[in-house]
Design a protein around this motif. Structure first.
Motif, PDB file in Angstrom:
ATOM      1  N   ARG A 149      -5.407 -11.989  -6.351  1.00 42.37           N
ATOM      2  CA  ARG A 149      -6.632 -11.331  -5.858  1.00 42.37           C
ATOM      3  C   ARG A 149      -6.308 -10.034  -5.160  1.00 42.37           C
ATOM      4  NH1 ARG A 149     -11.782 -11.488  -4.173  1.00 42.37           N
ATOM      5  NH2 ARG A 149     -12.426 -10.732  -2.224  1.00 42.37           N
ATOM      6  N   SER A 150      -6.918  -8.900  -5.408  1.00 44.17           N
ATOM      7  CA  SER A 150      -6.956  -7.554  -4.865  1.00 44.17           C
ATOM      8  C   SER A 150      -8.358  -7.185  -4.143  1.00 44.17           C
ATOM      9  CB  SER A 150      -6.423  -6.674  -5.702  1.00 44.17           C
ATOM     10  OG  SER A 150      -6.299  -5.327  -5.323  1.00 44.17           O
ATOM     11  N   ASP A 151      -8.209  -6.774  -3.030  1.00 48.36           N
ATOM     12  CA  ASP A 151      -9.504  -6.260  -2.390  1.00 48.36           C
ATOM     13  C   ASP A 151      -9.466  -4.758  -2.530  1.00 48.36           C
ATOM     14  OD1 ASP A 151     -10.303  -8.806  -1.501  1.00 48.36           O
ATOM     15  OD2 ASP A 151      -8.887  -8.901   0.152  1.00 48.36           O
ATOM     16  N   ARG A 152      -8.537  -4.188  -3.247  1.00 51.74           N
ATOM     17  CA  ARG A 152      -8.478  -2.737  -3.335  1.00 51.74           C
ATOM     18  C   ARG A 152      -9.859  -2.394  -3.950  1.00 51.74           C
ATOM     19  NH1 ARG A 152      -2.905   0.291  -3.886  1.00 51.74           N
ATOM     20  NH2 ARG A 152      -1.818  -0.911  -2.463  1.00 51.74           N
ATOM     21  N   PHE A 153     -10.259  -1.042  -3.839  1.00 53.14           N
ATOM     22  CA  PHE A 153     -11.486  -0.567  -4.393  1.00 53.14           C
ATOM     23  C   PHE A 153     -11.386  -0.253  -5.758  1.00 53.14           C
ATOM     24  CE2 PHE A 153      -9.699   3.274  -2.715  1.00 53.14           C
ATOM     25  CZ  PHE A 153     -10.048   4.153  -3.679  1.00 53.14           C
ATOM     26  N   VAL A 154     -10.171   0.148  -6.163  1.00 54.21           N
ATOM     27  CA  VAL A 154      -9.646   0.134  -7.855  1.00 54.21           C
ATOM     28  C   VAL A 154      -8.469  -0.517  -7.925  1.00 54.21           C
ATOM     29  CG1 VAL A 154      -9.018   1.875  -9.646  1.00 54.21           C
ATOM     30  CG2 VAL A 154     -10.925   2.530  -7.996  1.00 54.21           C
ATOM     31  N   VAL A 155      -8.371  -1.313  -9.061  1.00 49.27           N
ATOM     32  CA  VAL A 155      -7.321  -2.124  -9.339  1.00 49.27           C
ATOM     33  C   VAL A 155      -6.601  -1.596 -10.822  1.00 49.27           C
ATOM     34  CG1 VAL A 155      -6.524  -4.554  -9.534  1.00 49.27           C
ATOM     35  CG2 VAL A 155      -8.062  -4.115  -7.889  1.00 49.27           C
ATOM     36  N   ASP A 212       2.920  -1.653 -11.663  1.00 54.14           N
ATOM     37  CA  ASP A 212       3.569  -0.965 -10.789  1.00 54.14           C
ATOM     38  C   ASP A 212       4.392   0.191 -11.243  1.00 54.14           C
ATOM     39  OD1 ASP A 212       5.509  -2.043 -12.486  1.00 54.14           O
ATOM     40  OD2 ASP A 212       6.583  -3.324 -11.097  1.00 54.14           O
ATOM     41  N   GLU A 234     -12.829  -1.635 -11.090  1.00 52.33           N
ATOM     42  CA  GLU A 234     -13.519  -1.463  -9.887  1.00 52.33           C
ATOM     43  C   GLU A 234     -13.097  -2.879  -9.171  1.00 52.33           C
ATOM     44  OE1 GLU A 234     -17.221   0.066  -9.330  1.00 52.33           O
ATOM     45  OE2 GLU A 234     -16.628   1.715 -10.972  1.00 52.33           O
ATOM     46  N   GLY A 235     -12.640  -2.943  -7.868  1.00 56.62           N
ATOM     47  CA  GLY A 235     -12.511  -4.148  -7.328  1.00 56.62           C
ATOM     48  C   GLY A 235     -13.465  -4.726  -6.200  1.00 56.62           C
ATOM     49  N   PRO A 236     -13.497  -5.438  -5.495  1.00 50.09           N
ATOM     50  CA  PRO A 236     -12.132  -6.600  -5.540  1.00 50.09           C
ATOM     51  C   PRO A 236     -12.117  -7.256  -6.971  1.00 50.09           C
ATOM     52  CG  PRO A 236     -13.884  -7.356  -4.103  1.00 50.09           C
ATOM     53  CD  PRO A 236     -14.366  -6.037  -4.382  1.00 50.09           C
ATOM     54  N   TRP A 270      -0.720  -6.754 -11.479  1.00 53.20           N
ATOM     55  CA  TRP A 270      -0.829  -5.676 -11.050  1.00 53.20           C
ATOM     56  C   TRP A 270       0.094  -4.757 -11.530  1.00 53.20           C
ATOM     57  CZ3 TRP A 270      -5.207  -7.450  -9.691  1.00 53.20           C
ATOM     58  CH2 TRP A 270      -5.096  -8.763  -8.975  1.00 53.20           C
TER      59      TRP A 270
END
Length: 66
Positions: free
Chosen positions: A26-32, A47, A12-14, A45
């Motif tokens: 850094r990732s601001d997504r709600f799920v990373v 892909d 769970e993000g960020p 990340w």
């Protein structure tokens, strides 16, 4: 957090990740999805590069060889 043995770790993000060279990703997504196979062109990340992996011998065949 969820771990897929054949794929990424879902968190769970960020999220902030410190890489080997000390840089911060850094990732601001709600799920990373974090790469665990290191094949990703967008590392750290995921892909989905792990999906292109092929096994030399299927697990059921591997047991019959011994």
């Amino acid at each position: 957090m969820a771990i897929d043995p054949q794929g990424p770790i879902l968190i769970e993000g960020p999220v902030e990740v410190v890489l080997d060279d000390g840089t911060l990703a850094r990732s601001d997504r709600f799920v990373v999805a974090l790469c665990t196979c290191r094949r990703s062109h967008a590392y750290p990340w995921c892909d989905t590069s792990h999906r292109r992996r092929e096994r030399a011998v299927a697990p059921s065949q591997d047991r019959s060889l011994t």
